[in-house]
Motif scaffolding. Structure first.
Motif, PDB file in Angstrom:
ATOM      1  N   ASP A 132       0.794  -1.323  -0.059  1.00 27.99           N
ATOM      2  CA  ASP A 132       0.058   0.078  -0.062  1.00 27.99           C
ATOM      3  C   ASP A 132       0.870   1.282   0.053  1.00 27.99           C
ATOM      4  O   ASP A 132       0.538   2.294  -0.572  1.00 27.99           O
ATOM      5  N   HIS A 184       2.422   1.672  -3.447  1.00 28.66           N
ATOM      6  CA  HIS A 184       1.518   2.000  -4.297  1.00 28.66           C
ATOM      7  C   HIS A 184       1.267   3.572  -4.337  1.00 28.66           C
ATOM      8  O   HIS A 184       1.206   4.257  -5.269  1.00 28.66           O
ATOM      9  N   ARG A 185       1.151   4.163  -3.104  1.00 26.69           N
ATOM     10  CA  ARG A 185       0.942   5.620  -2.995  1.00 26.69           C
ATOM     11  C   ARG A 185       2.133   6.377  -3.420  1.00 26.69           C
ATOM     12  O   ARG A 185       2.027   7.556  -3.911  1.00 26.69           O
ATOM     13  N   ARG A 193       2.717   5.604  -7.410  1.00 26.83           N
ATOM     14  CA  ARG A 193       1.475   5.762  -8.182  1.00 26.83           C
ATOM     15  C   ARG A 193       1.866   5.960  -9.623  1.00 26.83           C
ATOM     16  O   ARG A 193       1.472   5.190 -10.600  1.00 26.83           O
ATOM     17  N   TRP A 235      -5.002  10.589  -6.519  1.00 25.32           N
ATOM     18  CA  TRP A 235      -5.335   9.261  -6.325  1.00 25.32           C
ATOM     19  C   TRP A 235      -6.517   8.581  -7.058  1.00 25.32           C
ATOM     20  O   TRP A 235      -6.798   7.354  -7.041  1.00 25.32           O
ATOM     21  N   VAL A 253      -6.327   2.657  -1.118  1.00 23.37           N
ATOM     22  CA  VAL A 253      -5.335   3.112  -1.977  1.00 23.37           C
ATOM     23  C   VAL A 253      -5.792   4.121  -3.200  1.00 23.37           C
ATOM     24  O   VAL A 253      -5.213   5.030  -3.471  1.00 23.37           O
TER      25      VAL A 253
END
Length: 809
Positions: free
Chosen positions: A212, A215-216, A219, A272, A520
């Motif tokens: 997680d 991913h952030r 991204r 996001w 996410v």
């Protein structure tokens, strides 16, 4: 549209929500009233985690703010100093083209003929008048002032934001600023995950995972890596006489990100989430036309700003590189990893410091490989240029020694400087006549660190075509400077004439390869490293993947990224499909290890293998890699006499499997109990072991681990473990794609079957070995100042090895 039919076959991938624990898809965590800290329910976790990561990597608040301050000072200096040189210096007086009348009292009559710096500088009133009369100068100064004020506001905002991050480190993570450099990112990340359980920073998930956080932070970078992997971005240009040229600069990359991710008219509605209209296929043609218009406007804006950006690029390059070139002319002949190379070689979910460290370790072997190619014609020319230039320079030096008045002759210093630079450049093209290289072995050593290599490179390491393709990833610094200078001119045309033609393919790509993960947001589906949806059957995924040709990642990107992430984050719990793949790989490694050479034999050959690859004495991990890479040549040539069995081409895979299987939990358990024969620090826990075997690596290395930090040792051997996996998986991929013509007892692969019986998660990969590290590899040398991320220079540092002849072993 180009490749329209191909992209029609993309299928919409369902949202992947296995990051969220079962039953928590719609969970909204309640924050107790007693918790009043501002770190509860953080709205923009992307920016928050990114700042935490940058804060750690840039060594804290003081270093970051000082760097920002000096960036402002550099901009102000370049603008004011350039304006002063253009308008306030009388060059006719400086070059003595016009006599100067000294009116003041002069003691020595000879001083009347001397020109001083104040004589060449115009008075303030005259300098100001010149600036006011030039409308172009005023316009440029206004533009520079606006940009500088924008940067000042940004620095003030960064000051406030990073002061908050500083407080977060001190109060929430319990890390003092004077101890920050003692913590690795994995340790900071573990504290973030623990803090989430106590104070809900993300209210959509009860617990965060390592994936997680990655991913952030990554991204948009994962999207860029995926688009390069699928050859979607127009970075390959077909030019007359030059052929296929890769062109990707900082300016072009900035425009790609501006158009796709965060600029006006971009595909993302916030940091996001992809805009909902791009997730539907009904209006794909209309969206493609809209994106095409955005790209056109961006290209025209670049064309309009081209003169100003070009002037800035020239000035910045002049002030940055002139002194370096004068001091070290050979630095232009050194190499660096290109921006395209960084994206092509980057794993999904690989942070900047992980990429920099990996490519930094691959710098020396890649330099050796590139230097193994020499041009006999160019060598002859260089030798003669060096001879003639050296002869003239020798005469000038003798004359200046005999009578220093020779230095007063016009342009004599210029001639000496130019001749010295010419000799240095010419000698860089003259190879060391006593050195011989093994291109195939060097390319295998390069693969061990960069992890990616096209299939057609295998067996063609000595060909110029392979060398040219490696040069696209590992370019000359002179080429880098030239590309950055040309970027303001070339970028508008790439946007207008090439990227616009990709509009429909880009729309289809984001629709088909975007998934929503609870807690996410929208991410690139390739970043999930899902073997079932993006695996390739020729990369050990046969029977485990349902991906079509268009859904498969190229060059084993999914499989290698999964292994890399698992090794770097040993506590991460992979989903079921990934666990099945890892279990299958473990079983095959143990099977091949039984038929491979013993680890004791490999380690006993380490010094000889290192010598054959022309490497200096290295660490234990380096010796392991050298043994695995050179063992086929040693055995086939009869250099070692302990094992006379016939060695087929799969020996490198067998040797890698033998070493991987020797990473034993039992040895680590003994080490943690303080046994005297243990060579790893007690802080290395058995849970970081990937392979469970009773075979252990012998204690043949120097017992110097007491002087090595445990986190550095973990990082080193985790990197070595991934290097061995890269070699092993590439060998198996070659066997799957191109079965060998000869068979023998060494080649008996495990059938690629679906291991769904493995329901439990296996122990996760990571550092595990019993070898000490006697020394540390130093990558010292010229570090380049460039307009990129600050940490990029870690990749490009390293002394340039001597060039050698292209002789093969």
């Amino acid at each position: 549209m180009a490749n329209f039919e191909a992209y029609q076959e993309y299928q919409r991938i369902d949202d992947y929500e296995e990051d969220s624990p079962p039953g928590e898809e719609d969970l909204l965590v309640h924050v107790p009233e007693g918790l009043k800290d501002s770190w509860h329910h953080i709205k923009n976790l992307d920016n928050f985690f990114t700042r935490i990561y940058h804060f750690h990597q840039k060594n804290g608040f003081a270093c970051m703010m000082l760097s920002e301050f000096f960036e402002l000072a550099q901009l102000l200096f370049v603008v004011t100093f350039t304006t002063f040189l253009v308008n306030c210096v009388e060059y006719d007086v400086l070059f003595a083209n016009r006599a100067v009348n000294h009116t003041g009292p002069i003691q020595n009559p000879l001083d009347r003929n001397k020109v001083t710096l104040p004589d060449a500088i115009l008075p303030t009133q005259e300098c100001t008048a010149r600036i006011q009369e030039n409308s172009w100068i005023i316009f440029l100064l206004i533009m520079a002032a606006i940009f500088w004020i924008y940067r000042l506001v940004k620095v003030i905002c960064n000051f406030l934001n990073y002061w908050e991050i500083r407080q977060f480190y001190i109060k929430a993570l319990k890390i003092r600023m004077d101890e920050l450099c003692n913590y690795t990112w994995q340790e900071v990340q573990d504290r973030l995950i623990s803090l989430q359980r106590e104070q809900q920073m993300c209210i959509h998930k009860k617990e965060l995972t390592e994936l997680d956080i990655y991913h952030r932070i990554l991204r948009f970078k994962n999207y860029m890596v995926a688009m390069i992997n699928k050859s979607l971005l127009p970075v390959h240009l077909q030019l007359p006489l030059l052929g296929n040229v890769v062109f990707l600069t900082q300016g072009l990359k900035y425009n790609f990100e501006l158009i796709l991710f965060w600029g006006p008219g971009s595909l993302f509605q916030n940091k996001w989430n992809l805009h909902p209209k791009y997730k539907r296929s009904g209006n794909r043609l209309e969206l493609a036309q809209q994106l095409s218009r955005v790209i056109l406007l961006m290209g025209l804006a670049n064309l309009l700003l081209c003169p100003f950006i070009l002037v800035w690029q020239v000035l910045y390059a002049f002030f940055s590189y002139t002194e370096v070139i004068r001091r070290e002319p050979g630095s232009l002949g050194a190499r660096r990893w290109s921006l395209y190379g960084r994206l092509y070689l980057r794993h999904f979910n690989e942070l900047d410091h992980e990429l920099h460290g990996r490519l930094g370790r691959g710098y020396k072997p890649t330099s050796k490989y590139m230097n193994s190619f020499t041009s006999p014609l160019l060598t002859v020319i260089a030798k003669n240029i060096a001879f003639f230039s050296g002869s003239v320079l020798a005469v000038l030096i003798v004359l200046t020694v005999y009578d220093e008045d020779v230095l007063t002759v016009q342009h004599i210093l210029t001639a000496i400087t130019v001749l010295g630079v010419t000799i240095t450049i010419a000698r860089s093209f003259i190879p060391d006549e006593h050195m011989a290289w093994c291109p195939e072995q060097l390319l295998q050593c390069v693969l061990a660190h960069i992890h990616y290599m096209p299939d057609h490179w295998r067996g063609n390491a000595n060909k110029s075509e392979t060398r040219d393709e490696v040069a696209q990833l590992f370019q000359y610094k002179a080429v880098f400077i030239l590309e950055e200078l040309l970027s303001p001119i070339v970028t508008p045309f790439i946007l207008i004439f090439l990227l616009r033609n990709k509009s429909l393919e880009i729309i289809d790509f984001f629709r088909n390869f975007t998934v929503e993960v609870v807690g996410v947001g929208d991410i690139c589906s390739f970043a999930q490293m899902d073997i079932r949806r993006h695996g390739n059957p020729t990369w050990l995924s046969e029977g485990q993947t349902e991906a079509s040709v268009y859904q498969q990642a190229e060059n084993g990107k999914t499989e290698l990224s999964l292994m890399h992430f698992t090794i770097k984050n040993p506590r991460w719990q992979p989903p079921q499909e990934s666990s099945v793949f890892i279990s299958h790989l473990k079983e095959k490694v143990h099977h091949d290890a039984q038929a491979g050479p013993s680890t004791q034999l490999l380690l006993s050959e380490a010094p000889l293998c290192t010598s054959l690859q022309s490497n200096e004495s290295g660490t234990g991990a380096d010796n392991l890699l050298a043994s695995v890479l050179a063992h086929p040549i040693i055995t086939a040539s009869g250099l070692q006499g302990r094992d006379h069995r016939l060695i087929p081409p799969s020996t490198a895979a067998s040797a890698a499997a033998s070493v991987l299987a020797s990473l034993s939990t039992s040895q680590l358990a003994h080490t943690s109990r303080g046994r005297s024969h243990g060579l790893l620090p007690s802080s290395v826990h058995p849970e970081t072991t990937m392979y469970h075997s009773e075979r252990t690596i012998i204690d043949s290395m120097s017992n110097s681990d007491s002087r090595v930090r445990s986190n550095a040792l973990q990082s080193e051997f985790a990197s070595a473990e991934m290097s061995l996996h890269a070699i092993y998986m590439h060998e198996l991929h070659q066997q799957s794609s191109h079965p060998p013509r000869t068979s023998g007892q060494w080649h008996n692969p495990v059938p690629m079957r679906d291991l769904h019986t493995h329901t439990g998660h296996q122990a996760h990969s990571g550092l595990s070995s019993s070898i000490s590290v006697p020394t540390t590899v130093h990558l010292g040398g010229w570090q380049e100042v460039e307009e990129e991320e600050e940490n990029d220079q870690e990749i490009n540092s390293g002394s340039t090895p001597k060039q050698g002849t292209g002789g093969s072993c």
